[in-house]
Design a protein around this motif. Structure first.
Motif: not given
Length: 601
Positions: A184-191
């Motif tokens: 998706g639009e994740a920029t961090a592992d938490s996303d």
């Protein structure tokens, strides 16, 4: 062979009391092995001493690699003592080195803390990705792994098509879509979505399969190079689109401001004539008062300039505001200040279209705007409308350059013939302090008092003017310091003496084909007031709030005037959030028209 050493006394001859003779060759010959009965009493003592010496010798052998494991090692008590001293010195040296390292670390940490105090945390705070990467270098490793897998999947899809392995193509495409959806639009592992680990595993399996069937170093390198070039072209295209959209947004009028203008206009023309007049008209030509010139077609912006000036004025009753707008906004501008009078200050609104003396026979800009070449430049239907289509100078086609409101600043003595000094203000500024001190500034015979902007090289004359033209290169210094429009104190007496308007006309006539400078008012202003501008203290006028995210907060708060020059005007959605409060605090958000037009949101 283990040898046990004993001594008759500290200085006596060495004797062998005991040793292990296991597996010794018959060629060994031992001398003095007979021991008298008188010495039996010392034998026990010798053995005890020998045992102690043996333990010391064993440690010495481990530390000293220069002796062979099978050699006889005989040491005197003096040597043992020296070894102990050497060991103590080594331990002390090691302790000193550790202490030095600790001191160095403490000094480095202290220096780092001191340096960090000088860093603007407000600026660094924006870079959340930067912070995460420095807090933990492996914090987003899963995101990076998935992105790498996506890239390699695209490479193998291309190679599989080249080798006609359609089943593998289909399998890679399916895994690619799954990974992209999970990423998706994740920029961090938490996303990341909780299914990300499963997708990574599945993609890894199909990539392994692709590597076995398709991997070729030259082909993969070529494909990655092609992808890199394609990505670079996409970035350039997106930058052009971003520039185009920002320029387009800067030219548009928000619906809320349009709504406000329409409502005010309707109200104004419903008023009887006798109620359309402002009080204290006798102050308009009084040279002993503080006069301001404000030329704008934006009702909301003009209201902020006036209200912020009055709110910070020490003697509001001595301030006179001369507003000039166009025919379309004349009713709205009048109605706003009739409904919201500026306290004891004087205000007057004029229509630029009613200045009959401002015509094409007198004004070069109006004459040039009526020319066929200028009409083609601005209005030709086949003209490219996007930067990507080749319109690289879109910002110079901004409608504000067509408006005489923008060029009226070169005709101040003609508009206000009975005034001696006047403070010119742009409509994208906010006043934060009393400005009456500007009228007492000694301009040293100059016409224009302005804040210089040459702290950076790109604010010098060669940025604005075409120095390849002999008319420019022979009359101006390319390294001359630029200055800012937006807050300028003009001495109209010296203006008339120097015939500033005539100088402006001269250069404007020479630039009919735009060979000296592009469109706009700053380049001709730099030329017209060349050698006639007095630099003001920078605290009077701080610029950059409309384009620079790094303007120092202390400079903003200590400035008399802050200027939103640039595309990110405070009334637009693309305004920088951290700068908007300086402007919105002077918007009458409780006004019924402001609320009904949703300008207070």
């Amino acid at each position: 062979m283990d040898v046990i050493k004993a001594y008759t006394d500290d200085l006596g001859p060495l004797s062998l009391d005991s040793f292990r003779k296991n597996n010794l060759s018959s060629s060994w010959n031992f001398v003095g092995q007979e021991i008298s009965a008188g010495k039996n009493t010392t034998s026990g003592q010798s053995k005890e001493v020998a045992a102690n010496v043996k333990r010391e010798t064993s440690r010495g052998k481990q530390e000293d690699n220069s002796h062979d494991d099978h050699s006889n090692f005989f040491e005197s008590p003096a040597k043992l003592e020296r070894r102990k001293l050497r060991e103590k010195r080594r331990e002390k040296r090691a302790a000193d080195l550790v202490k030095q390292d600790d001191d160095v670390i403490v000094k480095l940490e202290t220096a780092a803390i001191e340096r960090s105090k000088s860093v603007d945390s407000a600026v660094l705070g924006k870079y959340s990705i930067w912070r995460r990467e420095n807090e933990n270098e492996n914090s987003d490793s899963t995101v990076r792994l998935m992105r790498d897998q996506v890239i390699m999947a695209r490479v193998y899809i291309s190679l599989a098509r080249m080798k006609n392995k359609l089943d593998l193509v289909h399998e890679l495409q399916n895994r690619l879509k799954e990974s992209q959806r999970a990423l998706g639009e994740a920029t961090a592992d938490s996303d990341l979505h909780h299914s990300a680990p499963e997708k990574i595993k599945a993609m890894g399996q199909v990539l392994s399969k692709g590597r076995e069937q398709l991997y070729d170093c030259k082909l993969v390198t070529g494909q990655l190079r092609a992808m890199l070039q394609s990505a670079d072209e996409q970035v350039r295209s997106l930058k052009k689109q971003s520039t185009f959209l920002s320029q387009l947004a800067a030219k548009t009028i928000p619906n809320g401001i349009h709504c406000l203008s329409m409502r005010l206009t309707i109200e104004y023309y419903l008023l009887p004539q006798e109620k359309r007049k402002f009080p204290r008209s006798e102050n308009l030509e009084n040279p002993n008062l503080y006069h301001y010139a404000l030329f704008s077609d934006n009702v909301l912006a003009a209201s902020v300039v006036v209200s912020s000036t009055i709110a910070n004025a020490k003697e509001p009753g001595k301030h006179v505001f001369h507003l000039v707008t166009d025919k379309l906004n004349f009713g709205a501008m009048n109605m706003w200040f009739l409904l919201n009078p500026p306290g004891k200050a004087t205000i007057h609104v004029e229509n630029v279209d009613e200045f009959k003396w401002l015509n094409s026979s007198y004004c070069p800009v109006l004459r040039q705007l009526e020319s066929a070449a200028m009409k083609e430049y601005y209005f030709k239907s086949a003209h490219p409308t996007t930067l990507s289509a080749g319109s690289s100078n879109l910002k110079y086609r901004n409608p504000k350059y067509l408006s005489m409101l923008n060029h009226l600043r070169f005709y101040l003595p003609q508009v206000y013939p009975k005034l001696d000094k006047i403070l010119f203000l742009d409509d994208d500024i906010v006043v934060q302090k009393d400005l009456t001190g500007l009228w007492s500034v000694d301009l040293h015979g100059k016409v224009n008092g302005a804040v210089e902007t040459c702290g950076e090289s790109f604010h010098r004359f060669d940025k604005y003017l075409n120095f390849s033209n002999p008319h420019i290169s022979s009359n101006f210094d390319p390294n001359a310091c630029g200055w800012a429009y937006g807050m300028n104190i003009f001495d109209l007496k010296v203006w008339k003496e120097k015939d500033i308007t005539g100088i402006y006309h001269k250069w404007q006539n020479m630039n009919e084909d735009r060979v000296l400078w592009k469109l706009g008012t700053l380049p001709p202003g730099l030329m017209t007031f060349y050698g006639l501008t007095h630099p003001l203290d920078k605290s009077w006028h701080v610029l950059g709030l409309g384009y620079s995210p790094t303007v120092d907060r202390s400079e903003i708060e200590s400035a008399a005037v802050v200027h939103y020059n640039g595309n990110m005007k405070p009334w637009l959605e693309l305004a920088m959030t951290k700068y908007r409060p300086y402007w919105t605090k002077y918007v009458k958000s409780d006004h019924p028209y402001i609320r009904s037009c949703k300008l207070s949101e």
